[in-house]
Design an enzyme around this catalytic site. Structure first.
Site, PDB file in Angstrom:
ATOM      1  CD  GLU A  65      -4.642  -5.363   3.904  1.00 28.68           C
ATOM      2  OE1 GLU A  65      -3.915  -4.680   3.163  1.00 28.68           O
ATOM      3  OE2 GLU A  65      -5.525  -4.870   4.647  1.00 28.68           O
ATOM      4  CG  ASP A 117       5.395 -18.048   3.491  1.00 30.97           C
ATOM      5  OD1 ASP A 117       4.212 -17.812   3.185  1.00 30.97           O
ATOM      6  OD2 ASP A 117       6.157 -18.718   2.772  1.00 30.97           O
ATOM      7  CG  ASP A 139       5.880  -9.620  -6.653  1.00 30.79           C
ATOM      8  OD1 ASP A 139       5.751  -9.575  -7.897  1.00 30.79           O
ATOM      9  OD2 ASP A 139       6.956  -9.431  -6.072  1.00 30.79           O
ATOM     10  CE  LYS A 143      11.992 -10.626 -16.281  1.00 33.45           C
ATOM     11  NZ  LYS A 143      13.453 -10.766 -16.031  1.00 33.45           N
ATOM     12  CG  ASP A 175      -1.573  -2.874 -11.360  1.00 35.16           C
ATOM     13  OD1 ASP A 175      -1.355  -3.560 -10.338  1.00 35.16           O
ATOM     14  OD2 ASP A 175      -0.665  -2.385 -12.044  1.00 35.16           O
ATOM     15  CB  THR A 213      -3.179   0.773  -2.007  1.00 38.76           C
ATOM     16  OG1 THR A 213      -2.998   0.327  -3.357  1.00 38.76           O
ATOM     17  CG2 THR A 213      -4.353   0.020  -1.372  1.00 38.76           C
ATOM     18  NE  ARG A 214       3.176   1.641   0.013  1.00 41.33           N
ATOM     19  CZ  ARG A 214       4.387   1.399   0.498  1.00 41.33           C
ATOM     20  NH1 ARG A 214       5.383   2.196   0.218  1.00 41.33           N
ATOM     21  NH2 ARG A 214       4.594   0.346   1.264  1.00 41.33           N
ATOM     22  CD  GLU A 216      -6.904   2.053  -6.417  1.00 43.74           C
ATOM     23  OE1 GLU A 216      -7.827   1.266  -6.659  1.00 43.74           O
ATOM     24  OE2 GLU A 216      -6.946   2.925  -5.522  1.00 43.74           O
TER      25      GLU A 216
END
Length: 234
Positions: A65, A117, A139, A143, A175, A213-214, A216
């Site tokens: 994950e 990373d 993330d 933009k 989302d 998840t928070r 979501e």
């Protein structure tokens, strides 16, 4: 030219984003000092031929994950799948501290972590060593000038393709419509991932036994729906 620009954008494997937020509590500092070293995957050592040997208990398959946030999903999956070994990646210190608290409280022994990373870990892993990769609410870099920073890229899809076993799964949730479309287009261009959806419910409904998840929950509060994409490594 676009692909070359994208490849150069990841040439230094730069991590975009914050590493640390508010000050850790005393208990969190203790866990970062005592528990984290025992769970971290040591990239200074050669990768074992079988990554299952990284775990103290016998495991039958492996899941990765990337960007586990507060660790809610990772902890849920590890608890419901004790025969699976989970490797979670999260560079954000506060998020790592939250996960460690849950691992300690629930005494989970099928989780290992990497706190830097994800590309470093992916390049260290042996070929065809992972059964499933979860990339959940990464993330979105909304933009357009920052889209090159998105983790889904041709170079990273090639990394996924290398470490996934034939038939292994890549599961992506977001989302942000532009990122969903971006991921579909990049996977189609790559050619090594088959989107498994056959009907709208296959991407509109969450993955099986999904805990939420928070991120979501925040999206729903702000009126955004999510897409859940599953790709099979071919």
């Amino acid at each position: 030219m676009a692909e070359e620009t994208e490849r150069r954008s990841r040439a230094t494997e730069a991590f975009y984003g914050r590493r640390k937020g508010k000050q850790l509590r005393e208990r969190q500092v203790d866990l970062m000092t005592t528990l984290l070293p025992s769970l971290k995957v040591d990239l200074a050592q050669p990768a074992p031929d079988d990554l299952k040997t990284l775990f103290a208990r016998p495991v039958e398959n492996l899941r990765l994950e990337i960007g586990f946030g507060g660790g809610e999903h990772l902890v849920h999956r590890a608890g419901e799948n004790p025969a699976t070994g989970f490797i979670g990646v999260e560079p954000f210190v506060n998020s790592m501290a939250k996960l460690l608290a849950q691992v300690s409280e629930r005494q989970l022994d099928n989780i290992r972590v990497h706190d830097d990373d994800a590309t470093q870990l992916l390049d260290w892993m042996p070929e065809a060593s992972i059964d499933r990769i979860d990339l959940l609410y990464p993330d979105p870099w909304p933009k357009k000038k920052h889209w090159k920073r998105r983790f889904v890229s041709q170079v990273n899809l090639e990394r996924f393709h290398r470490v996934l076993k034939p038939g292994g799964l890549l599961c992506f949730a977001s989302d942000i419509d532009t990122y969903v479309n971006w991921t579909l287009q990049h996977c189609r261009t790559h050619g090594g991932f088959q989107w498994t959806a056959e009907q709208p419910s296959d991407w509109l409904e969450p993955f099986a036994t999904w805990p939420g998840t928070r991120y979501e929950a925040k999206a729903r509060r702000e009126g955004r729906s999510s897409a859940y994409l599953t790709f099979r490594r071919v």
